[in-house]
Design an enzyme around this catalytic site. Structure first.
Site, PDB file in Angstrom:
ATOM      1  CD  GLU A  89      -2.615   1.511   0.008  1.00 25.70           C
ATOM      2  OE1 GLU A  89      -3.446   1.051  -0.372  1.00 25.70           O
ATOM      3  OE2 GLU A  89      -2.317   2.979  -0.170  1.00 25.70           O
ATOM      4  CB  CYS A  97     -14.209   2.139   1.383  1.00 28.39           C
ATOM      5  SG  CYS A  97     -15.481   2.174   2.175  1.00 28.39           S
ATOM      6  CB  CYS A 102     -17.932   4.420   2.176  1.00 24.48           C
ATOM      7  SG  CYS A 102     -17.131   3.477   0.699  1.00 24.48           S
ATOM      8  CE  LYS A 105     -21.205   8.219   1.270  1.00 27.26           C
ATOM      9  NZ  LYS A 105     -21.354   8.056  -0.175  1.00 27.26           N
ATOM     10  CB  ALA A 169       3.493  -1.830  -6.204  1.00 26.85           C
ATOM     11  CE1 TYR A 236     -21.249   7.510  -4.434  1.00 29.91           C
ATOM     12  CE2 TYR A 236     -20.503   6.771  -6.722  1.00 29.91           C
ATOM     13  CZ  TYR A 236     -20.384   7.091  -5.325  1.00 29.91           C
ATOM     14  OH  TYR A 236     -19.081   6.165  -4.833  1.00 29.91           O
ATOM     15  CD  GLU A 240     -23.240  10.075  -1.696  1.00 23.65           C
ATOM     16  OE1 GLU A 240     -23.540   8.828  -1.634  1.00 23.65           O
ATOM     17  OE2 GLU A 240     -21.929  10.075  -1.642  1.00 23.65           O
ATOM     18  CB  THR A 381     -16.934  -0.570  -0.401  1.00 24.50           C
ATOM     19  OG1 THR A 381     -16.004   0.534  -0.448  1.00 24.50           O
ATOM     20  CG2 THR A 381     -16.375  -1.360   0.658  1.00 24.50           C
ATOM     21  CG  HIS A 509     -49.740   1.027   9.572  1.00 20.67           C
ATOM     22  ND1 HIS A 509     -49.811   1.724   8.395  1.00 20.67           N
ATOM     23  CD2 HIS A 509     -50.701   1.490  10.395  1.00 20.67           C
ATOM     24  CE1 HIS A 509     -50.457   2.603   8.565  1.00 20.67           C
ATOM     25  NE2 HIS A 509     -51.032   2.569   9.872  1.00 20.67           N
ATOM     26  CD  GLU A 514     -47.686   0.827   5.868  1.00 21.63           C
ATOM     27  OE1 GLU A 514     -48.725  -0.004   5.644  1.00 21.63           O
ATOM     28  OE2 GLU A 514     -47.630   1.901   6.739  1.00 21.63           O
TER      29      GLU A 514
HETATM   30  C1  FAD Z   1     -16.269  10.343  -2.226  1.00 24.33           C
HETATM   31  C2  FAD Z   1     -16.578   9.111  -2.423  1.00 24.33           C
HETATM   32  C3  FAD Z   1     -17.805   8.341  -1.578  1.00 24.33           C
HETATM   33  C4  FAD Z   1     -18.090   6.756  -1.930  1.00 24.33           C
HETATM   34  N1  FAD Z   1     -18.928   6.463  -0.889  1.00 24.33           N
HETATM   35  C5  FAD Z   1     -19.166   5.077  -1.417  1.00 24.33           C
HETATM   36  C6  FAD Z   1     -20.346   4.406  -0.440  1.00 24.33           C
HETATM   37  O1  FAD Z   1     -21.030   5.110   0.152  1.00 24.33           O
HETATM   38  N2  FAD Z   1     -20.512   3.266  -0.701  1.00 24.33           N
HETATM   39  C7  FAD Z   1     -19.868   2.414  -1.338  1.00 24.33           C
HETATM   40  O2  FAD Z   1     -20.060   1.182  -1.467  1.00 24.33           O
HETATM   41  N3  FAD Z   1     -18.838   2.774  -2.196  1.00 24.33           N
HETATM   42  C8  FAD Z   1     -18.412   4.040  -2.017  1.00 24.33           C
HETATM   43  N4  FAD Z   1     -17.431   4.736  -2.804  1.00 24.33           N
HETATM   44  C9  FAD Z   1     -16.673   3.839  -3.800  1.00 24.33           C
HETATM   45  C10 FAD Z   1     -15.698   3.012  -3.035  1.00 24.33           C
HETATM   46  O3  FAD Z   1     -14.915   3.860  -1.977  1.00 24.33           O
HETATM   47  C11 FAD Z   1     -14.598   2.092  -3.752  1.00 24.33           C
HETATM   48  O4  FAD Z   1     -15.509   1.458  -4.826  1.00 24.33           O
HETATM   49  C12 FAD Z   1     -13.726   1.220  -3.108  1.00 24.33           C
HETATM   50  O5  FAD Z   1     -12.873   1.977  -2.234  1.00 24.33           O
HETATM   51  C13 FAD Z   1     -13.059   0.425  -4.181  1.00 24.33           C
HETATM   52  O6  FAD Z   1     -12.047  -0.377  -3.585  1.00 24.33           O
HETATM   53  P1  FAD Z   1     -10.730  -1.059  -4.211  1.00 24.33           P
HETATM   54  O7  FAD Z   1     -10.097  -1.807  -3.398  1.00 24.33           O
HETATM   55  O8  FAD Z   1     -11.109  -1.189  -5.605  1.00 24.33           O
HETATM   56  O9  FAD Z   1      -9.749   0.326  -4.200  1.00 24.33           O
HETATM   57  P2  FAD Z   1      -9.369   1.292  -3.260  1.00 24.33           P
HETATM   58  O10 FAD Z   1     -10.199   1.390  -1.797  1.00 24.33           O
HETATM   59  O11 FAD Z   1      -9.324   2.801  -3.718  1.00 24.33           O
HETATM   60  O12 FAD Z   1      -8.023   1.023  -2.789  1.00 24.33           O
HETATM   61  C14 FAD Z   1      -6.975   1.001  -3.729  1.00 24.33           C
HETATM   62  C15 FAD Z   1      -5.377   1.213  -2.856  1.00 24.33           C
HETATM   63  O13 FAD Z   1      -4.550   1.035  -3.633  1.00 24.33           O
HETATM   64  C16 FAD Z   1      -3.509   1.946  -3.578  1.00 24.33           C
HETATM   65  N5  FAD Z   1      -2.500   2.018  -4.531  1.00 24.33           N
HETATM   66  C17 FAD Z   1      -2.787   2.683  -5.798  1.00 24.33           C
HETATM   67  N6  FAD Z   1      -1.721   2.335  -6.517  1.00 24.33           N
HETATM   68  C18 FAD Z   1      -0.751   1.738  -6.028  1.00 24.33           C
HETATM   69  C19 FAD Z   1       0.418   1.166  -6.272  1.00 24.33           C
HETATM   70  N7  FAD Z   1       1.016   1.189  -7.620  1.00 24.33           N
HETATM   71  N8  FAD Z   1       1.228   0.608  -5.133  1.00 24.33           N
HETATM   72  C20 FAD Z   1       0.666   0.484  -4.088  1.00 24.33           C
HETATM   73  N9  FAD Z   1      -0.567   0.920  -3.647  1.00 24.33           N
HETATM   74  C21 FAD Z   1      -1.235   1.375  -4.714  1.00 24.33           C
HETATM   75  C22 FAD Z   1      -4.162   3.205  -2.872  1.00 24.33           C
HETATM   76  O14 FAD Z   1      -3.498   4.139  -2.368  1.00 24.33           O
HETATM   77  C23 FAD Z   1      -5.695   2.690  -2.401  1.00 24.33           C
HETATM   78  O15 FAD Z   1      -5.485   2.689  -0.891  1.00 24.33           O
HETATM   79  C24 FAD Z   1     -17.178   5.965  -2.606  1.00 24.33           C
HETATM   80  C25 FAD Z   1     -16.101   6.709  -3.242  1.00 24.33           C
HETATM   81  C26 FAD Z   1     -15.736   7.875  -3.162  1.00 24.33           C
HETATM   82  C27 FAD Z   1     -14.779   8.471  -3.903  1.00 24.33           C
END
Ligand code: FAD
Length: 520
Positions: A89, A97, A102, A105, A169, A236, A240, A381, A509, A514
């Site tokens: 990471e 998230c 999420c 937010k 990475a 969205y 929001e 997420t 109710h 409902e």
């Molecule tokens: C404002 C906002 C509100 C949201 N609200 C919701 C919600 O209410 N409900 C919901 O379900 N989803 C929500 N989402 C979407 C949700 O956050 C994402 O769908 C989810 O986090 C995706 O997970 P992921 O594992 O694909 O990527 P991420 O959670 O983005 O994780 C990717 C990680 O990889 C790391 N990374 C990237 N490149 C490299 C690299 N080369 N080397 C090492 N590390 C790296 C990043 O630092 C990051 O930590 C929201 C998103 C945003 C922006």
């Protein structure tokens, strides 16, 4: 039990304990020797890999790039199933998230719902209920909560014996897929890319001064509630953020290129949400784009250009919003793939830079997989988590058909009031089933909560049914409580419930939900 009985019972227990220890300690020693043997085998495996390569390469069963929702879920499940795993990471554990999505937010949405309820307190008999709101206080508490979660994620990795590697990475040009982090090389039998995405930005060439704005990431850094906000976007996140800012007292404009927000949702949701934003006092500018942004002593001056699409050869109309202290671009997200050097290992990307995967999350390079936002499908997420876990079961438990079903994914928009939606929109249903085979049931009503309040808000609902048996293929709603209402109904839709199944269910109710089982 009497005292004497207790002491003889204790002796008896101690005696049995000693006996068990006598029997078990050779076993424990044997287990320890096995563990040592295992560890030395593991390190010899690493040594083998070292001697094979000219440089040192650390090898795992499962190497995960990106410690967000999908990556962490996949790594933990793989470790549970006996794999040696590592997570790389570059930023903070938990990903989008937890840090800028999420979680913070939802804290802000909860905060803004308090601001809404405050308006209703007098109507419910709480006279003179005035409150001072401190953005600083909630930000401090929110940040502390996020830090706690970061720590919990780290300790969960430690508990699961997953190696946590901090750094960025990048794939190397070694023949076997290998990544380099801070000068060290790592490889694995299976490599998962779960690098997520980041907010899109606008170039200064397209919009001079665009860089004076922030994105959703920057929203979570705001130290005070902006007095005047301009949100650009119709998705969205824009909806929001506009809702949160406006409800917490910021005079808010939302700039949308077309005629409504959430255009990929059911048409009823799109039109209702657009109306609700306006009902909430948000200044909504349709068919409008930002032309330029200037910085002045009193904040930003945002110049807008509007073109009426219904008037042929309509002229551009210019307008300006002055003294803006928060210009927020919420114009979409891009996959974080650019720096990974993926072409080197033969992982194909689509035209937007998303990693192309099949239904089993396989990329075009054997042994390399991708899950979550980086694949560009259902950016949520729980989808990333499910994909990471399903993949782990396939790779480390031999469950060959373990994959995510991307149909009927429920989702909530934390707007004011919230939106809940699952399944096909009415238009999508008509496209797949034909107009004559689709029937939509709709309703609109004032939830009982508002019966005695001055502030009013409607609830709208739609069931999209298909075929003779009227299978419920889509469910869409916006109103008080719809966020918490959806999950159970999503189970029913996923199980293939029909309108008759809904109707057979006795109503609860008095609730808003409902209405979904009494639609006619
Ligand atoms: C404002 C906002 C509100 C949201 N609200 C919701 C919600 O209410 N409900 C919901 O379900 N989803 C929500 N989402 C979407 C949700 O956050 C994402 O769908 C989810 O986090 C995706 O997970 P992921 O594992 O694909 O990527 P991420 O959670 O983005 O994780 C990717 C990680 O990889 C790391 N990374 C990237 N490149 C490299 C690299 N080369 N080397 C090492 N590390 C790296 C990043 O630092 C990051 O930590 C929201 C998103 C945003 C922006």
């Amino acid at each position: 039990m009497c005292n004497g009985c207790t002491s003889s019972f204790n002796y008896y227990i101690r005696g049995v304990g000693f006996l068990l220890m006598e029997i078990l300690s050779p076993l424990a020693r044997l287990r320890a020797s096995f563990l040592t043997l295992g560890r030395s085998l593991l390190s010899s495996r690493r040594l083998i890999s070292r001697s094979m390569a000219s440089e040192s390469v650390t090898r795992f069963d499962f190497l995960v790039i990106g410690g967000g929702s999908g990556g962490l879920a996949g790594a933990r499940r793989a470790a549970e199933l006996g794999a040696t795993a590592a997570v790389i990471e570059s930023h903070k554990l938990g990903g989008t998230c937890v840090n800028v999505g999420c979680v913070p937010k939802k804290v802000m949405w909860n905060t803004s719902t308090h601001a809404e309820y405050l308006h209703d307190h007098e109507d419910y008999g709480f006279e003179g209920a005035k409150a001072h709101f401190s953005w600083q206080l909630i930000k401090r508490k929110r940040d502390a909560y996020v830090s706690r979660l970061n720590q919990i994620y780290l300790s969960n990795l430690e508990k699961a014996k997953i190696e946590s590697i901090h750094g960025y990475a990048r794939f190397t040009d070694d023949p076997e897929p290998t990544v380099e982090v801070n000068g060290k090389k790592y490889t694995a039998t299976h490599i998962l890319i779960s690098t997520g995405g980041h907010p899109s930005t606008v170039s200064e060439d397209d919009v001079p001064g665009a860089g004076l704005g922030i994105t959703s990431d920057g929203f979570f850094e705001l130290e005070s509630c902006p007095k005047r906000s301009v949100i650009v976007g119709a998705g969205y996140i824009a909806v929001e953020m506009a809702g949160i800012l406006s409800t917490l007292g910021s005079k808010t404009s939302i700039i949308i290129r077309q005629g409504g927000v959430l255009r990929n949702f059911d048409a009823l949701i799109s039109s209702n949400c657009t109306k609700e934003l306006q009902n909430h006092g948000i200044d909504l500018r349709k068919n409008t784009q930002v032309k330029s942004v200037q910085k002045t002593d009193k904040g930003l001056t945002v110049t807008l250009v509007t073109k009426d699409p219904d008037v042929k050869d309509a002229e551009d109309k210019l307008d300006t919003i002055h003294e803006v202290d928060c210009l927020l671009w919420a114009i979409g997200r891009e996959p974080s793939t650019a720096g990974l050097n993926l072409s080197q290992i033969g992982v194909k990307l689509d035209e937007k830079g998303h990693i192309m995967v099949d239904e089993f999350q396989n990329t075009t390079r054997p042994g390399v997989y991708a899950v979550g936002d980086v694949c560009g499908r259902a950016l949520l997420t729980p989808v990333a988590i499910a994909a990471g876990r399903k993949l782990a079961h396939r790779l480390f438990e031999g469950k060959a058909d373990s994959k995510v079903d991307y149909n009927n994914i429920p989702t909530v928009v934390f707007s004011h009031p919230p939106i809940g939606t699952v399944g096909l929109t009415e238009d999508e249903a008509i496209k797949s089933w034909g107009k004559d085979n689709v029937k939509a049931y709709t309703t609109s009503f004032t939830p009982m909560y508002y019966a005695i309040t001055t502030r009013k808000s409607q609830c709208i609902m739609k069931l999209v049914c298909a075929g003779k048996e009227e299978k419920v293929v889509g469910l869409h709603m916006q109103g008080f409580g719809c966020d918490e209402m959806l999950q159970g109904f999503a189970v029913a839709v996923n199980m293939g419930a029909t309108k008759a199944d809904f109707d057979r269910t006795i109503a609860i109710h008095p609730t808003s939900s409902e209405e979904l089982v009494t639609l006619r």
